[in-house]
Design a protein around this motif. Structure first.
Motif, PDB file in Angstrom:
ATOM      1  N   GLU A  18       0.826  -1.209   0.000  1.00 15.25           N
ATOM      2  CA  GLU A  18       0.000   0.000   0.000  1.00 15.25           C
ATOM      3  C   GLU A  18       0.860   1.258   0.000  1.00 15.25           C
ATOM      4  N   THR A  19       1.965   1.226   0.728  1.00 13.58           N
ATOM      5  CA  THR A  19       2.893   2.361   0.741  1.00 13.58           C
ATOM      6  C   THR A  19       3.461   2.593  -0.651  1.00 13.58           C
ATOM      7  N   PHE A  20       3.890   1.532  -1.327  1.00 14.76           N
ATOM      8  CA  PHE A  20       4.423   1.654  -2.684  1.00 14.76           C
ATOM      9  C   PHE A  20       3.363   2.195  -3.633  1.00 14.76           C
ATOM     10  N   GLU A  21       2.156   1.663  -3.561  1.00 10.70           N
ATOM     11  CA  GLU A  21       1.094   2.137  -4.459  1.00 10.70           C
ATOM     12  C   GLU A  21       0.856   3.629  -4.287  1.00 10.70           C
ATOM     13  N   THR A  22       0.755   4.067  -3.046  1.00 14.30           N
ATOM     14  CA  THR A  22       0.507   5.482  -2.762  1.00 14.30           C
ATOM     15  C   THR A  22       1.692   6.346  -3.170  1.00 14.30           C
ATOM     16  N   ALA A  23       2.897   5.915  -2.808  1.00 16.14           N
ATOM     17  CA  ALA A  23       4.095   6.715  -3.034  1.00 16.14           C
ATOM     18  C   ALA A  23       4.473   6.827  -4.509  1.00 16.14           C
ATOM     19  N   LEU A  24       4.040   5.886  -5.327  1.00 12.64           N
ATOM     20  CA  LEU A  24       4.368   5.921  -6.757  1.00 12.64           C
ATOM     21  C   LEU A  24       3.207   6.388  -7.630  1.00 12.64           C
ATOM     22  N   ALA A  25       2.110   6.749  -7.022  1.00 13.91           N
ATOM     23  CA  ALA A  25       0.898   7.074  -7.779  1.00 13.91           C
ATOM     24  C   ALA A  25       1.030   8.342  -8.625  1.00 13.91           C
ATOM     25  N   ASP A  26       1.608   9.390  -8.089  1.00 17.54           N
ATOM     26  CA  ASP A  26       1.658  10.676  -8.789  1.00 17.54           C
ATOM     27  C   ASP A  26       2.980  10.879  -9.510  1.00 17.54           C
ATOM     28  N   ARG A  27       3.348   9.923 -10.328  1.00 11.26           N
ATOM     29  CA  ARG A  27       4.639   9.975 -11.003  1.00 11.26           C
ATOM     30  C   ARG A  27       4.543  10.707 -12.336  1.00 11.26           C
ATOM     31  N   GLU A  28       5.686  11.212 -12.766  1.00 14.21           N
ATOM     32  CA  GLU A  28       5.778  11.902 -14.049  1.00 14.21           C
ATOM     33  C   GLU A  28       5.906  10.932 -15.215  1.00 14.21           C
ATOM     34  N   ARG A  29       6.495   9.770 -14.954  1.00 10.03           N
ATOM     35  CA  ARG A  29       6.728   8.806 -16.025  1.00 10.03           C
ATOM     36  C   ARG A  29       6.583   7.398 -15.489  1.00 10.03           C
ATOM     37  N   ASP A  30       6.375   6.475 -16.413  1.00  9.14           N
ATOM     38  CA  ASP A  30       6.239   5.060 -16.056  1.00  9.14           C
ATOM     39  C   ASP A  30       7.496   4.258 -16.382  1.00  9.14           C
ATOM     40  N   THR A  31       8.419   4.848 -17.125  1.00 12.09           N
ATOM     41  CA  THR A  31       9.613   4.136 -17.561  1.00 12.09           C
ATOM     42  C   THR A  31      10.790   4.457 -16.648  1.00 12.09           C
ATOM     43  N   VAL A  32      11.484   3.407 -16.208  1.00 14.77           N
ATOM     44  CA  VAL A  32      12.712   3.580 -15.435  1.00 14.77           C
ATOM     45  C   VAL A  32      13.830   2.822 -16.130  1.00 14.77           C
ATOM     46  N   VAL A  33      15.035   3.348 -16.023  1.00 14.65           N
ATOM     47  CA  VAL A  33      16.210   2.723 -16.615  1.00 14.65           C
ATOM     48  C   VAL A  33      17.025   2.099 -15.493  1.00 14.65           C
ATOM     49  N   VAL A  34      17.300   0.811 -15.630  1.00 12.83           N
ATOM     50  CA  VAL A  34      18.126   0.091 -14.672  1.00 12.83           C
ATOM     51  C   VAL A  34      19.384  -0.357 -15.398  1.00 12.83           C
ATOM     52  N   ALA A  35      20.521   0.158 -14.961  1.00 13.47           N
ATOM     53  CA  ALA A  35      21.800  -0.187 -15.585  1.00 13.47           C
ATOM     54  C   ALA A  35      22.385  -1.406 -14.884  1.00 13.47           C
ATOM     55  N   ALA A  36      21.654  -2.462 -14.938  1.00 12.82           N
ATOM     56  CA  ALA A  36      22.049  -3.754 -14.381  1.00 12.82           C
ATOM     57  C   ALA A  36      21.110  -4.764 -15.004  1.00 12.82           C
ATOM     58  N   HIS A  37      21.316  -6.031 -14.707  1.00 10.89           N
ATOM     59  CA  HIS A  37      20.381  -7.006 -15.250  1.00 10.89           C
ATOM     60  C   HIS A  37      19.002  -6.741 -14.645  1.00 10.89           C
ATOM     61  N   ASN A  38      17.990  -7.022 -15.398  1.00 14.38           N
ATOM     62  CA  ASN A  38      16.637  -6.666 -14.997  1.00 14.38           C
ATOM     63  C   ASN A  38      16.055  -7.694 -14.032  1.00 14.38           C
ATOM     64  N   SER A  39      16.435  -7.567 -12.779  1.00 11.45           N
ATOM     65  CA  SER A  39      15.871  -8.440 -11.754  1.00 11.45           C
ATOM     66  C   SER A  39      14.734  -7.733 -11.019  1.00 11.45           C
ATOM     67  N   TYR A  40      14.289  -6.612 -11.568  1.00  7.76           N
ATOM     68  CA  TYR A  40      13.264  -5.807 -10.906  1.00  7.76           C
ATOM     69  C   TYR A  40      11.935  -5.844 -11.647  1.00  7.76           C
ATOM     70  N   ALA A  41      11.764  -6.789 -12.549  1.00  8.79           N
ATOM     71  CA  ALA A  41      10.531  -6.878 -13.325  1.00  8.79           C
ATOM     72  C   ALA A  41       9.319  -7.087 -12.430  1.00  8.79           C
ATOM     73  N   TYR A  42       9.498  -7.758 -11.309  1.00 10.54           N
ATOM     74  CA  TYR A  42       8.368  -7.969 -10.403  1.00 10.54           C
ATOM     75  C   TYR A  42       7.835  -6.640  -9.872  1.00 10.54           C
ATOM     76  N   LEU A  43       8.721  -5.670  -9.640  1.00 14.60           N
ATOM     77  CA  LEU A  43       8.261  -4.343  -9.209  1.00 14.60           C
ATOM     78  C   LEU A  43       7.541  -3.639 -10.349  1.00 14.60           C
ATOM     79  N   ALA A  44       8.075  -3.774 -11.545  1.00 16.52           N
ATOM     80  CA  ALA A  44       7.440  -3.162 -12.707  1.00 16.52           C
ATOM     81  C   ALA A  44       6.036  -3.711 -12.899  1.00 16.52           C
ATOM     82  N   ASP A  45       5.906  -5.016 -12.842  1.00 16.98           N
ATOM     83  CA  ASP A  45       4.599  -5.644 -13.027  1.00 16.98           C
ATOM     84  C   ASP A  45       3.610  -5.194 -11.957  1.00 16.98           C
ATOM     85  N   ARG A  46       4.062  -5.157 -10.746  1.00 21.81           N
ATOM     86  CA  ARG A  46       3.158  -4.849  -9.638  1.00 21.81           C
ATOM     87  C   ARG A  46       2.724  -3.389  -9.638  1.00 21.81           C
ATOM     88  N   TYR A  47       3.617  -2.480 -10.035  1.00 21.34           N
ATOM     89  CA  TYR A  47       3.320  -1.055  -9.901  1.00 21.34           C
ATOM     90  C   TYR A  47       3.197  -0.322 -11.232  1.00 21.34           C
TER      91      TYR A  47
END
Length: 146
Positions: A18-47
């Motif tokens: 719930e904290t993540f949903e609220t804290a990321l709700a008013d974002r300027e963009r949906d795309t983030v760049v990760v300069a590492a292997h993409n082990s964060y897809a679960y966060l992308a999917d969820r939020y």
């Protein structure tokens, strides 16, 4: 006792979500760049984020110049200011991308599979790493400033 502990942890995870949903709700963009292997897809999917990584999903993969160039173009086209990097990995790729693009800084993400002495001394586990490291980094990456 196990059931009570399990229930208490599920409550913590629900509150974290719930904290993540609220804290990321008013974002300027949906795309983030990760300069590492993409082990964060679960966060992308969820939020509802799109994680772009020139390295793909393999930690051993070396991105090509074309892949790095495409990420630099994306950063410049979308006005992305923050490049994310794995806390336990090298910053070389992230710093190269920042140097070659209009991005201005690197923020660290924790894959929550490891820990540091400092985090252990603070008693941080998964929830605390998500709250104290990943959430602020993701907020910066999507254009939320405090």
């Amino acid at each position: 006792v196990y059931a009570e502990n399990g229930d208490a942890y599920v409550e913590r995870l629900t509150a974290l979500h719930e904290t993540f949903e609220t804290a990321l709700a008013d974002r300027e963009r949906d795309t983030v760049v990760v300069a590492a292997h993409n082990s964060y897809a679960y966060l992308a999917d969820r939020y509802g984020l799109e994680v772009v990584s020139p390295q793909g999903v393999s930690p051993d993969a070396e991105p090509s110049q074309d892949e790095i160039s495409a990420v630099v173009d994306l950063i410049d086209d979308e006005g992305i200011d923050v490049v994310l990097a794995d806390h336990f990995g090298s910053d070389d790729l992230a710093n190269t991308i920042v140097r070659e693009s209009s991005a201005s800084r690197v923020e660290r993400l924790s894959p929550a599979e490891g820990t540091t002495r400092e985090w252990n001394e603070r008693g941080w586990g998964y929830v605390e790493q998500m709250e104290e490291i990943n959430l602020p980094a993701l907020q910066a990456a999507v254009g939320i400033t405090e």
